[in-house]
Design an enzyme around this catalytic site. Structure first.
Site, PDB file in Angstrom:
ATOM      1  N   CYS A 135       1.212   8.369  -3.806  1.00  0.00           N
ATOM      2  CA  CYS A 135       1.484   8.731  -2.418  1.00  0.00           C
ATOM      3  C   CYS A 135       0.368   9.622  -1.855  1.00  0.00           C
ATOM      4  O   CYS A 135      -0.806   9.294  -1.986  1.00  0.00           O
ATOM      5  CB  CYS A 135       2.857   9.396  -2.371  1.00  0.00           C
ATOM      6  SG  CYS A 135       3.657   9.381  -0.768  1.00  0.00           S
ATOM      7  N   HIS A 136       0.698  10.768  -1.259  1.00  0.00           N
ATOM      8  CA  HIS A 136      -0.329  11.652  -0.715  1.00  0.00           C
ATOM      9  C   HIS A 136      -1.170  12.321  -1.807  1.00  0.00           C
ATOM     10  O   HIS A 136      -2.254  12.832  -1.527  1.00  0.00           O
ATOM     11  CB  HIS A 136       0.296  12.724   0.177  1.00  0.00           C
ATOM     12  CG  HIS A 136       0.917  12.162   1.422  1.00  0.00           C
ATOM     13  ND1 HIS A 136       2.251  11.822   1.489  1.00  0.00           N
ATOM     14  CD2 HIS A 136       0.389  11.865   2.639  1.00  0.00           C
ATOM     15  CE1 HIS A 136       2.522  11.346   2.699  1.00  0.00           C
ATOM     16  NE2 HIS A 136       1.412  11.351   3.415  1.00  0.00           N
ATOM     17  N   GLU A 166       3.029   6.443   7.335  1.00  0.00           N
ATOM     18  CA  GLU A 166       2.848   7.741   7.996  1.00  0.00           C
ATOM     19  C   GLU A 166       3.427   7.706   9.417  1.00  0.00           C
ATOM     20  O   GLU A 166       4.071   8.652   9.872  1.00  0.00           O
ATOM     21  CB  GLU A 166       1.354   8.088   8.029  1.00  0.00           C
ATOM     22  CG  GLU A 166       1.051   9.563   8.109  1.00  0.00           C
ATOM     23  CD  GLU A 166       1.462  10.348   6.870  1.00  0.00           C
ATOM     24  OE1 GLU A 166       2.586  10.897   6.889  1.00  0.00           O
ATOM     25  OE2 GLU A 166       0.683  10.432   5.916  1.00  0.00           O
TER      26      GLU A 166
END
Length: 230
Positions: A135-136, A166
């Site tokens: 993910c991030h 997002e």
């Protein structure tokens, strides 16, 4: 007998959005689901963060219906490691064969430009270890350079939280950059699932990345497969 590997799970310390009132931090399942796979192998592990100390948890990620979150969040050892994480500057990369970057929006602020994180990642990777992120957390890989001066992610197949995801969580105006865009700019070969928020991983030799929270378990499983079955 299986070799003994040790994993370093890296989490964010960052909690604030520019304008949103709620706090960010670690997306809990991205740590617990990954670790649940490691626990099946009794793999030793440590939890680290840029500043050390307590790892903040995104309040939206503490889902009481998630049995794996429940299991590890209430496990005294796991919880103690989360609440007293090792400062990245104090990590000895020679102790680890796996480094894994958890996500949560906070990582977008304190992962990409951290020189100590970049050094540790390079050293583990160049000694034949596994680099994994979800993910991030994939933002940690944006600026990692190898000893020959090339970017770790240059021409590597990988994934990470997508622009569409997002936008769907309505945080595209809050984050300092869009991860998908920057990965592409840095010449990574980015791909994603056709449908947002479904589990999706990419593997490029010793680099394993997952797109979103539901991908964390698959990342853990793939890391173990690569380490033990090759």
């Amino acid at each position: 007998m299986d070799p003994i590997y040790r994993a370093l799970i890296v989490c964010t310390n960052h909690t604030d959005y520019p304008t949103k009132p709620h706090k960010t931090g670690l997306w809990l399942s991205e740590a617990t689901h990954f670790y649940d796979e490691l626990a099946g192998r009794n793999l030793p592990y440590d939890i680290a963060s840029p500043n050390g100390g307590p790892v903040p948890i995104d309040e939206k990620s503490i889902d009481r219906r998630d049995a794996i979150n429940e299991k590890w969040y209430h496990d005294p050892t796991f919880r103690a490691k989360l609440e007293s994480s090792i400062r990245i500057d104090d990590v000895n990369p020679a102790s680890y064969q796996i480094i894994y970057f958890t996500g949560g929006h906070g990582t977008m602020w304190d992962f990409p430009n951290n020189p100590a994180l970049q050094t540790i990642t390079r050293q583990i990777y160049e000694k034949g270890g596994m680099v994994a992120a979800v993910c991030h957390g994939v933002s940690a890989l944006l600026n990692v350079t190898l000893s020959d001066g090339s970017l770790l992610i240059d021409s590597k197949q990988l994934t990470g939280f997508s622009n569409m995801e997002e936008k769907l969580v309505r945080l595209d105006e809050e984050v300092p950059f869009l991860l998908e865009d920057l990965l592409r700019q840095k010449k990574a070969i980015y791909s994603k699932s056709l449908i947002p928020f479904l589990p999706y991983i990419e593997v490029d030799e010793r680099l394993v990345t997952g797109q979103n929270p539901l991908s964390a378990r698959k990342v853990g499983r793939k890391v173990l497969e690569e380490m033990y079955e090759k």
